[in-house]
Motif scaffolding. Structure first.
Motif, short mmCIF file in Angstrom:
data_model
loop_
_atom_site.label_atom_id
_atom_site.label_comp_id
_atom_site.label_asym_id
_atom_site.label_seq_id
_atom_site.Cartn_x
_atom_site.Cartn_y
_atom_site.Cartn_z
N TYR A 32 40.46 16.32 40.64
CA TYR A 32 40.01 16.14 39.27
C TYR A 32 38.67 16.80 39.03
O TYR A 32 37.78 16.79 39.90
CB TYR A 32 39.87 14.65 38.94
N HIS A 33 38.51 17.34 37.84
CA HIS A 33 37.17 17.62 37.33
C HIS A 33 36.64 16.28 36.81
O HIS A 33 37.40 15.46 36.30
CB HIS A 33 37.19 18.63 36.18
N VAL A 34 35.34 16.08 36.90
CA VAL A 34 34.77 14.79 36.51
C VAL A 34 33.63 15.00 35.52
O VAL A 34 33.10 16.10 35.40
CB VAL A 34 34.25 14.02 37.73
N GLY A 35 33.28 13.93 34.83
CA GLY A 35 32.18 14.05 33.89
C GLY A 35 31.60 12.71 33.52
O GLY A 35 32.22 11.66 33.74
N TRP A 36 30.40 12.75 32.99
CA TRP A 36 29.74 11.59 32.41
C TRP A 36 29.62 11.80 30.91
O TRP A 36 29.25 12.90 30.45
CB TRP A 36 28.36 11.38 33.02
N PHE A 37 29.91 10.75 30.20
CA PHE A 37 29.89 10.78 28.75
C PHE A 37 29.14 9.56 28.25
O PHE A 37 29.01 8.58 28.98
CB PHE A 37 31.32 10.80 28.21
N ARG A 38 28.66 9.60 27.02
CA ARG A 38 27.95 8.44 26.49
C ARG A 38 28.28 8.23 25.02
O ARG A 38 28.65 9.18 24.32
CB ARG A 38 26.45 8.61 26.69
N GLN A 39 28.14 6.99 24.63
CA GLN A 39 28.39 6.64 23.24
C GLN A 39 27.33 5.66 22.77
O GLN A 39 27.23 4.55 23.30
CB GLN A 39 29.78 6.04 23.05
N ALA A 40 26.55 6.09 21.81
CA ALA A 40 25.53 5.24 21.22
C ALA A 40 26.13 4.51 20.02
O ALA A 40 27.13 4.96 19.44
CB ALA A 40 24.34 6.09 20.78
N PRO A 41 25.55 3.37 19.63
CA PRO A 41 26.08 2.62 18.49
C PRO A 41 26.18 3.47 17.23
O PRO A 41 25.24 4.17 16.86
CB PRO A 41 25.06 1.49 18.31
N GLU A 88 16.31 7.99 23.09
CA GLU A 88 17.56 8.56 22.57
C GLU A 88 18.65 8.68 23.62
O GLU A 88 19.79 9.03 23.30
CB GLU A 88 17.31 9.93 21.92
N ASP A 89 18.33 8.36 24.87
CA ASP A 89 19.36 8.31 25.92
C ASP A 89 20.08 6.96 25.92
O ASP A 89 21.06 6.78 26.67
CB ASP A 89 18.74 8.54 27.29
N THR A 90 19.63 6.03 25.12
CA THR A 90 20.26 4.72 25.05
C THR A 90 21.70 4.83 24.58
O THR A 90 21.98 5.40 23.52
CB THR A 90 19.48 3.80 24.09
N ALA A 91 22.62 4.30 25.38
CA ALA A 91 24.06 4.39 25.08
C ALA A 91 24.83 3.68 26.18
O ALA A 91 24.26 3.30 27.21
CB ALA A 91 24.51 5.86 25.01
N VAL A 92 26.13 3.53 25.96
CA VAL A 92 27.04 3.14 27.03
C VAL A 92 27.53 4.43 27.69
O VAL A 92 27.99 5.34 27.00
CB VAL A 92 28.22 2.31 26.51
N TYR A 93 27.42 4.47 28.99
CA TYR A 93 27.79 5.67 29.75
C TYR A 93 29.13 5.44 30.45
O TYR A 93 29.34 4.40 31.08
CB TYR A 93 26.71 6.01 30.77
N TYR A 94 30.01 6.42 30.33
CA TYR A 94 31.34 6.36 30.91
C TYR A 94 31.58 7.57 31.81
O TYR A 94 31.09 8.67 31.52
CB TYR A 94 32.41 6.41 29.81
N CYS A 95 32.36 7.37 32.85
CA CYS A 95 32.82 8.54 33.59
C CYS A 95 34.25 8.86 33.15
O CYS A 95 35.01 7.96 32.78
CB CYS A 95 32.72 8.36 35.09
N GLY A 96 34.57 10.12 33.20
CA GLY A 96 35.88 10.58 32.78
C GLY A 96 36.39 11.65 33.73
O GLY A 96 35.61 12.27 34.46
N VAL A 97 37.70 11.87 33.71
CA VAL A 97 38.30 12.86 34.59
C VAL A 97 39.36 13.65 33.85
O VAL A 97 39.94 13.18 32.87
CB VAL A 97 38.95 12.22 35.84
N VAL A 98 39.61 14.83 34.36
CA VAL A 98 40.75 15.62 33.91
C VAL A 98 41.34 16.29 35.15
O VAL A 98 40.61 16.79 36.01
CB VAL A 98 40.35 16.66 32.84
N HIS A 99 42.66 16.26 35.24
CA HIS A 99 43.33 16.80 36.42
C HIS A 99 43.13 18.31 36.49
O HIS A 99 43.14 19.00 35.48
CB HIS A 99 44.82 16.46 36.34
#
Length: 129
Positions: A32-41, A88-99
């Motif tokens: 997998y390729h991997v990544g970090w993503f974030r979502q602020a309110p 401004e970095d405040t957010a929920v951080y998620y990891c994600g993948v793509v095959h």
């Protein structure tokens, strides 16, 4: 099926550091390729940093020079070292993948959330004094 457990978030003062971890189970991250993503309110999810199954890395302009993505395939874990944190970095951080396929290599450069799959609950990062 993959499952992720993201951890390492918390409350930190501006200028501080955090190291996020994403432990995967169910399948090896080798494919997998991997990544970090974030979502602020009130905002859409955005790509922070992505990394190929090799060593190609992409960073959003807003975090370049401050964040570092890495992966330990033996431990099936992806990390995000975050330094010089800003409010401004405040957010929920998620990891994600793509095959990894012949067609998904461009997704590392784009680091677009709609190209990745998410299997965890995220970890909250709050930067505040």
């Amino acid at each position: 099926q993959l499952q992720f457990v993201e951890s390492g978030g918390g409350l930190v003062q501006p200028g501080g550091s955090l190291r996020l971890s994403c432990v995967a189970s169910g399948r090896s991250l080798d494919f997998y390729h991997v990544g970090w993503f974030r979502q602020a309110p009130g905002k859409e999810r955005e790509g922070v940093s992505c990394m190929s199954s090799g060593d190609t890395k992409t960073y959003a302009d807003s975090v370049t020079g401050r964040f570092t993505i890495s992966r330990e395939n033996v431990q099936n874990t992806v990390y995000l070292q975050m330094n010089s944190l800003k409010p401004e970095d405040t957010a929920v951080y998620y990891c994600g993948v793509v095959h990894v396929t012949a067609h998904t290599w461009p997704y590392v450069a784009s680091c677009a959330p709609n190209r990745y799959d998410f299997w965890g609950q995220g970890t909250q990062v709050t930067v505040s004094s």
